[in-house]
Write a protein that holds these residues in place. Sequence first.
Motif, PDB file in Angstrom:
ATOM      1  N   GLU A   8      26.723 -74.505  -9.474  1.00 45.71           N
ATOM      2  CA  GLU A   8      27.870 -75.396  -9.544  1.00 45.71           C
ATOM      3  C   GLU A   8      28.424 -75.433 -10.970  1.00 45.71           C
ATOM      4  O   GLU A   8      27.706 -75.159 -11.921  1.00 45.71           O
ATOM      5  CB  GLU A   8      27.501 -76.813  -9.084  1.00 45.71           C
ATOM      6  CG  GLU A   8      26.539 -77.555 -10.014  1.00 45.71           C
ATOM      7  CD  GLU A   8      25.081 -77.283  -9.668  1.00 45.71           C
ATOM      8  OE1 GLU A   8      24.811 -76.236  -9.046  1.00 45.71           O
ATOM      9  OE2 GLU A   8      24.231 -78.103 -10.048  1.00 45.71           O
ATOM     10  N   PRO A   9      29.720 -75.766 -11.135  1.00 47.53           N
ATOM     11  CA  PRO A   9      30.296 -75.848 -12.477  1.00 47.53           C
ATOM     12  C   PRO A   9      29.510 -76.830 -13.347  1.00 47.53           C
ATOM     13  O   PRO A   9      29.064 -77.864 -12.874  1.00 47.53           O
ATOM     14  CB  PRO A   9      31.733 -76.343 -12.223  1.00 47.53           C
ATOM     15  CG  PRO A   9      32.017 -75.944 -10.810  1.00 47.53           C
ATOM     16  CD  PRO A   9      30.711 -76.051 -10.081  1.00 47.53           C
ATOM     17  N   HIS A  10      29.346 -76.493 -14.608  1.00 46.50           N
ATOM     18  CA  HIS A  10      28.586 -77.345 -15.512  1.00 46.50           C
ATOM     19  C   HIS A  10      29.379 -78.617 -15.806  1.00 46.50           C
ATOM     20  O   HIS A  10      30.564 -78.584 -16.108  1.00 46.50           O
ATOM     21  CB  HIS A  10      28.307 -76.606 -16.814  1.00 46.50           C
ATOM     22  CG  HIS A  10      27.485 -77.413 -17.776  1.00 46.50           C
ATOM     23  ND1 HIS A  10      26.153 -77.674 -17.571  1.00 46.50           N
ATOM     24  CD2 HIS A  10      27.821 -78.022 -18.936  1.00 46.50           C
ATOM     25  CE1 HIS A  10      25.704 -78.409 -18.566  1.00 46.50           C
ATOM     26  NE2 HIS A  10      26.699 -78.631 -19.403  1.00 46.50           N
ATOM     27  N   THR A  11      28.715 -79.758 -15.697  1.00 47.82           N
ATOM     28  CA  THR A  11      29.343 -81.038 -15.972  1.00 47.82           C
ATOM     29  C   THR A  11      28.690 -81.657 -17.196  1.00 47.82           C
ATOM     30  O   THR A  11      27.472 -81.814 -17.229  1.00 47.82           O
ATOM     31  CB  THR A  11      29.205 -82.002 -14.773  1.00 47.82           C
ATOM     32  OG1 THR A  11      29.801 -81.396 -13.630  1.00 47.82           O
ATOM     33  CG2 THR A  11      29.893 -83.319 -15.068  1.00 47.82           C
ATOM     34  N   ILE A  12      29.478 -81.981 -18.188  1.00 45.49           N
ATOM     35  CA  ILE A  12      28.949 -82.539 -19.420  1.00 45.49           C
ATOM     36  C   ILE A  12      29.026 -84.062 -19.362  1.00 45.49           C
ATOM     37  O   ILE A  12      30.084 -84.641 -19.139  1.00 45.49           O
ATOM     38  CB  ILE A  12      29.731 -82.031 -20.637  1.00 45.49           C
ATOM     39  CG1 ILE A  12      29.543 -80.516 -20.766  1.00 45.49           C
ATOM     40  CG2 ILE A  12      29.310 -82.740 -21.909  1.00 45.49           C
ATOM     41  CD1 ILE A  12      30.351 -79.903 -21.882  1.00 45.49           C
ATOM     42  N   VAL A  13      27.866 -84.719 -19.528  1.00 45.47           N
ATOM     43  CA  VAL A  13      27.825 -86.168 -19.575  1.00 45.47           C
ATOM     44  C   VAL A  13      27.784 -86.612 -21.042  1.00 45.47           C
ATOM     45  O   VAL A  13      28.641 -87.339 -21.512  1.00 45.47           O
ATOM     46  CB  VAL A  13      26.605 -86.706 -18.788  1.00 45.47           C
ATOM     47  CG1 VAL A  13      26.556 -88.220 -18.887  1.00 45.47           C
ATOM     48  CG2 VAL A  13      26.680 -86.262 -17.337  1.00 45.47           C
ATOM     49  N   ASP A  14      26.763 -86.184 -21.771  1.00 45.59           N
ATOM     50  CA  ASP A  14      26.671 -86.428 -23.196  1.00 45.59           C
ATOM     51  C   ASP A  14      26.940 -85.102 -23.895  1.00 45.59           C
ATOM     52  O   ASP A  14      26.115 -84.188 -23.858  1.00 45.59           O
ATOM     53  CB  ASP A  14      25.272 -86.942 -23.542  1.00 45.59           C
ATOM     54  CG  ASP A  14      25.110 -87.208 -25.037  1.00 45.59           C
ATOM     55  OD1 ASP A  14      26.053 -86.928 -25.801  1.00 45.59           O
ATOM     56  OD2 ASP A  14      24.033 -87.679 -25.427  1.00 45.59           O
ATOM     57  N   ARG A  15      28.066 -84.983 -24.541  1.00 45.94           N
ATOM     58  CA  ARG A  15      28.473 -83.699 -25.123  1.00 45.94           C
ATOM     59  C   ARG A  15      27.593 -83.279 -26.288  1.00 45.94           C
ATOM     60  O   ARG A  15      27.635 -82.132 -26.694  1.00 45.94           O
ATOM     61  CB  ARG A  15      29.931 -83.754 -25.583  1.00 45.94           C
ATOM     62  CG  ARG A  15      30.939 -83.974 -24.483  1.00 45.94           C
ATOM     63  CD  ARG A  15      32.349 -83.895 -25.043  1.00 45.94           C
ATOM     64  NE  ARG A  15      32.764 -82.527 -25.303  1.00 45.94           N
ATOM     65  CZ  ARG A  15      33.605 -82.169 -26.274  1.00 45.94           C
ATOM     66  NH1 ARG A  15      34.069 -83.084 -27.121  1.00 45.94           N
ATOM     67  NH2 ARG A  15      33.959 -80.907 -26.426  1.00 45.94           N
ATOM     68  N   THR A  16      26.805 -84.191 -26.836  1.00 44.24           N
ATOM     69  CA  THR A  16      25.997 -83.842 -28.004  1.00 44.24           C
ATOM     70  C   THR A  16      24.556 -83.504 -27.652  1.00 44.24           C
ATOM     71  O   THR A  16      23.782 -83.130 -28.538  1.00 44.24           O
ATOM     72  CB  THR A  16      25.994 -84.990 -29.031  1.00 44.24           C
ATOM     73  OG1 THR A  16      25.317 -86.124 -28.482  1.00 44.24           O
ATOM     74  CG2 THR A  16      27.412 -85.369 -29.418  1.00 44.24           C
ATOM     75  N   ALA A  17      24.172 -83.624 -26.392  1.00 45.40           N
ATOM     76  CA  ALA A  17      22.778 -83.357 -26.005  1.00 45.40           C
ATOM     77  C   ALA A  17      22.754 -82.757 -24.603  1.00 45.40           C
ATOM     78  O   ALA A  17      22.323 -83.386 -23.648  1.00 45.40           O
ATOM     79  CB  ALA A  17      21.941 -84.633 -26.062  1.00 45.40           C
ATOM     80  N   CYS A  18      23.214 -81.521 -24.502  1.00 47.04           N
ATOM     81  CA  CYS A  18      23.310 -80.841 -23.215  1.00 47.04           C
ATOM     82  C   CYS A  18      22.214 -79.781 -23.097  1.00 47.04           C
ATOM     83  O   CYS A  18      21.753 -79.243 -24.102  1.00 47.04           O
ATOM     84  CB  CYS A  18      24.672 -80.155 -23.064  1.00 47.04           C
ATOM     85  SG  CYS A  18      26.077 -81.206 -23.454  1.00 47.04           S
ATOM     86  N   VAL A  19      21.827 -79.493 -21.876  1.00 59.54           N
ATOM     87  CA  VAL A  19      20.773 -78.504 -21.642  1.00 59.54           C
ATOM     88  C   VAL A  19      21.140 -77.627 -20.460  1.00 59.54           C
ATOM     89  O   VAL A  19      21.591 -78.128 -19.421  1.00 59.54           O
ATOM     90  CB  VAL A  19      19.414 -79.185 -21.366  1.00 59.54           C
ATOM     91  CG1 VAL A  19      18.353 -78.141 -21.001  1.00 59.54           C
ATOM     92  CG2 VAL A  19      18.949 -79.985 -22.581  1.00 59.54           C
ATOM     93  N   LEU A  20      20.967 -76.320 -20.608  1.00 57.63           N
ATOM     94  CA  LEU A  20      21.077 -75.380 -19.502  1.00 57.63           C
ATOM     95  C   LEU A  20      19.684 -74.873 -19.149  1.00 57.63           C
ATOM     96  O   LEU A  20      18.903 -74.537 -20.044  1.00 57.63           O
ATOM     97  CB  LEU A  20      21.968 -74.188 -19.883  1.00 57.63           C
ATOM     98  CG  LEU A  20      23.467 -74.441 -19.972  1.00 57.63           C
ATOM     99  CD1 LEU A  20      24.181 -73.170 -20.392  1.00 57.63           C
ATOM    100  CD2 LEU A  20      24.023 -74.951 -18.658  1.00 57.63           C
TER     101      LEU A  20
END
Length: 312
Positions: A8-20
């Motif tokens: 699914e498309p990546h959804t950013i909640v907290d733009r400063t602490a993201c993880v893939l």
Amino acid sequence: MDKLVLDEPHTIVDRTACVLRLEKGRHIGFAEYGAPEGLPVVVLHGTPGSRMLFESTDSVARKMGFRIVALDRAGYGLSDPHHHATLKDTAYDIQALVNGLGINRFFLVGFSGGGPHALAAALLMRDRIQQVALISPVGLVADAERVSMTSLQHFIFSYLGHSETAARVYFEGVRSMVTWFPHSAEYLVTQYATETDRAILDQYGLRHSLGTSMREGLSHSVEGAVQDLRLYCHPWGLNLHKLETPVTIWQGSEDTIVPPEAAYRLAEVLPNCRLEVIEGMGHYWLFGSFERILDRIRTKPPRRSRAAPPAP
């Protein structure tokens, strides 16, 4: 090569602490700054460091319409430790990140220790990277005998870079210090900085940001920093003479953290490189001039153009 698990498309909640999360369960941490729909610029931190190094770029990138994507390399910050045998191998993490974010074409910026990784990625994704900007980069330091270095630079690149045990002991000491005495990180990152560096960091209130970046980078392990030195200080194994992507190197003539001569030698090897020597400046001048960097990469630099380094 690892692949992303998420379809699914990546959804950013907290733009400063993201993880893939990758196929084999490994995690790559990153942050985003600037304009969410802007021109993508992938930025690579130094050694040791983290995605948080570029927090101060948020407002200028937003104003100029750039989307800054700052990743934690393996073993730093939110990214799991992972053994990379070569610099070329590290480029696949950058490829996995931009693929996961649906980014096709982008600009690439490597600061200090991020420089060699940027070149590895440019060789892997040469049709996708529009320009590469190397800011105060770790240059060709593997042959230390041929590069003029200070005693500090020799300690880092000639000693720690050739002994993983010594590098691990050193960085574990740094990690303990910044964990138990958080403000010591601000002292450590500027201990050997030039007066011009200190003035820039004080003017823009960036000492705290640099310290925060170091603490975050070493918060879980020292493996990223140890791996960086191992990769920089041995032959890179990159076909740099085949890289046609436009590259600009900005190097302060008075840099006390990385040897300027190593950056000048790197510029000579790259076939489509422009070298700009910032006279009288040290290592951290970028943080007073990031708008200048973004403005430059908007326009394709002239091919095979090179400003001469200062005379010895």
